[in-house]
Design a protein around this motif. Structure first.
Motif, mmCIF file in Angstrom:
data_model
loop_
_atom_site.group_PDB
_atom_site.id
_atom_site.type_symbol
_atom_site.label_atom_id
_atom_site.label_comp_id
_atom_site.label_asym_id
_atom_site.label_seq_id
_atom_site.Cartn_x
_atom_site.Cartn_y
_atom_site.Cartn_z
ATOM 1 N N LYS A 137 -18.373 5.620 4.730
ATOM 2 C CA LYS A 137 -17.987 4.237 5.258
ATOM 3 C C LYS A 137 -18.062 3.162 4.274
ATOM 4 O O LYS A 137 -17.027 1.971 4.376
ATOM 5 N N LYS A 138 -18.839 3.502 3.107
ATOM 6 C CA LYS A 138 -18.762 2.375 2.190
ATOM 7 C C LYS A 138 -17.569 2.559 1.540
ATOM 8 O O LYS A 138 -16.924 1.295 1.035
ATOM 9 N N VAL A 139 -16.734 3.439 1.189
ATOM 10 C CA VAL A 139 -15.450 3.769 0.623
ATOM 11 C C VAL A 139 -14.565 2.939 1.615
ATOM 12 O O VAL A 139 -13.781 2.149 1.139
ATOM 13 N N TYR A 140 -14.685 3.303 2.881
ATOM 14 C CA TYR A 140 -13.626 2.709 3.797
ATOM 15 C C TYR A 140 -13.769 1.297 3.821
ATOM 16 O O TYR A 140 -13.001 0.483 3.988
ATOM 17 N N ASP A 141 -14.996 0.676 3.616
ATOM 18 C CA ASP A 141 -15.390 -0.704 3.809
ATOM 19 C C ASP A 141 -14.266 -1.715 2.641
ATOM 20 O O ASP A 141 -13.958 -2.517 3.116
ATOM 21 N N TYR A 142 -13.966 -0.839 1.602
ATOM 22 C CA TYR A 142 -13.261 -1.553 0.658
ATOM 23 C C TYR A 142 -11.738 -1.712 1.155
ATOM 24 O O TYR A 142 -10.915 -2.504 0.693
ATOM 25 N N PHE A 143 -11.362 -1.051 2.088
ATOM 26 C CA PHE A 143 -9.957 -1.016 2.639
ATOM 27 C C PHE A 143 -9.785 -1.360 3.996
ATOM 28 O O PHE A 143 -8.964 -1.094 4.437
ATOM 29 N N GLN A 144 -10.945 -1.782 4.764
ATOM 30 C CA GLN A 144 -10.968 -2.157 6.097
ATOM 31 C C GLN A 144 -9.896 -3.194 6.647
ATOM 32 O O GLN A 144 -9.533 -3.319 7.581
ATOM 33 N N LYS A 145 -9.714 -4.311 5.613
ATOM 34 C CA LYS A 145 -8.484 -5.174 5.889
ATOM 35 C C LYS A 145 -7.205 -4.669 5.680
ATOM 36 O O LYS A 145 -5.937 -5.429 6.027
ATOM 37 N N TYR A 146 -7.158 -3.398 5.315
ATOM 38 C CA TYR A 146 -5.923 -3.240 4.810
ATOM 39 C C TYR A 146 -5.633 -1.582 5.428
ATOM 40 O O TYR A 146 -5.777 -0.752 4.763
ATOM 41 N N PRO A 147 -4.929 -1.378 6.784
ATOM 42 C CA PRO A 147 -5.127 -0.385 7.403
ATOM 43 C C PRO A 147 -3.813 0.857 6.465
ATOM 44 O O PRO A 147 -4.107 1.993 6.370
ATOM 45 N N ALA A 148 -2.982 0.251 5.891
ATOM 46 C CA ALA A 148 -1.946 1.225 5.149
ATOM 47 C C ALA A 148 -2.677 1.613 3.982
ATOM 48 O O ALA A 148 -2.283 3.089 3.798
ATOM 49 N N ALA A 195 4.403 10.574 3.263
ATOM 50 C CA ALA A 195 3.585 11.481 3.800
ATOM 51 C C ALA A 195 2.541 10.704 4.709
ATOM 52 O O ALA A 195 2.017 11.302 5.718
ATOM 53 N N ALA A 196 2.181 9.423 4.168
ATOM 54 C CA ALA A 196 0.997 8.966 4.708
ATOM 55 C C ALA A 196 1.684 7.740 5.933
ATOM 56 O O ALA A 196 0.878 7.062 6.600
ATOM 57 N N GLY A 197 3.017 7.735 5.855
ATOM 58 C CA GLY A 197 3.608 6.971 6.978
ATOM 59 C C GLY A 197 3.478 5.400 6.545
ATOM 60 O O GLY A 197 3.186 4.446 7.505
ATOM 61 N N VAL A 198 3.426 5.037 5.252
ATOM 62 C CA VAL A 198 3.183 3.752 4.933
ATOM 63 C C VAL A 198 4.388 3.495 3.838
ATOM 64 O O VAL A 198 5.113 3.982 3.080
ATOM 65 N N ASP A 199 4.555 2.110 3.454
ATOM 66 C CA ASP A 199 5.223 1.456 2.432
ATOM 67 C C ASP A 199 5.027 1.921 1.051
ATOM 68 O O ASP A 199 3.782 2.033 0.842
ATOM 69 N N ARG A 200 5.636 2.237 0.096
ATOM 70 C CA ARG A 200 5.322 2.646 -1.386
ATOM 71 C C ARG A 200 4.513 1.527 -1.878
ATOM 72 O O ARG A 200 3.470 1.792 -2.756
ATOM 73 N N ARG A 201 4.445 0.236 -1.443
ATOM 74 C CA ARG A 201 3.786 -0.643 -2.081
ATOM 75 C C ARG A 201 2.109 -0.560 -1.633
ATOM 76 O O ARG A 201 1.455 -0.935 -2.251
#
Length: 166
Positions: free
Chosen positions: A3-14, A49-55
């Motif tokens: 959860k702590k790891v995911y908190d760093y990325f919560q605003k950025y779903p990609a 593979a992740a279904g996101v943009d390269r950026r």
């Protein structure tokens, strides 16, 4: 901890999807690159593979590198060879354990004890992380296919809800 790891990325779903892929496959971040073991992977292929943009891949790497704690985690990941699909072709056994509660301590120990008492050797044991996998399981590859008399014993093991053999 996840959860702590995911908190760093919560605003950025990609970026979150990229992080999930890194964790699922043991992909390591080293500098500005992502590796599977010693093999460097391209940002564009990871993005596809992740279904996101390269950026999003580039941004994820930057986020990881900016944080010492994240960098320590993602710079040490390693891929693991999972033998469950190829084991039957080598005449080995595969046991899939479905648990009552995957966070319960002692499940692997209980199952391994039953296998050891049957004088069978385990070639591999892989446990899905119960915080990462939707339906975490325990997979055990044995030196030979499982005798049918062990199935009922395994079903009665601590924390076991079900047993599937391959």
């Amino acid at each position: 901890m996840w959860k702590k790891v995911y908190d760093y990325f919560q605003k950025y779903p990609a970026q979150q999807r990229v992080v999930e892929m890194l964790l699922a496959y043991g992909l390591r971040v080293d500098g500005k690159k992502i590796f599977c073991g010693k093999i460097e992977l391209s940002d564009s292929k990871i993005a596809r593979a992740a279904g996101v943009d390269r950026r999003a891949v580039v941004s994820t790497i930057e986020t990881i590198n900016k944080n010492k704690w994240l960098r320590k985690i993602f710079s040490t990941l390693q891929p693991t060879c999972h033998l469950k699909e190829s084991a039957p072709q080598m005449n080995w056994g595969v046991i899939e354990i479905i648990t009552v509660d995957a966070s319960m301590p002692g499940i692997l120990s209980s199952v391994a004890s039953i296998i050891a008492k049957a004088k069978m050797s385990m070639r591999q044991a892989i446990v899905d992380d119960y915080q990462l996998a939707e339906e975490p399981k325990l997979f055990i590859v044995t030196e030979k296919p499982l005798p049918s008399n062990l199935l009922s014993k395994l079903r009665k093991a601590k924390g076991v809800k079900g047993v599937v053999t391959y």
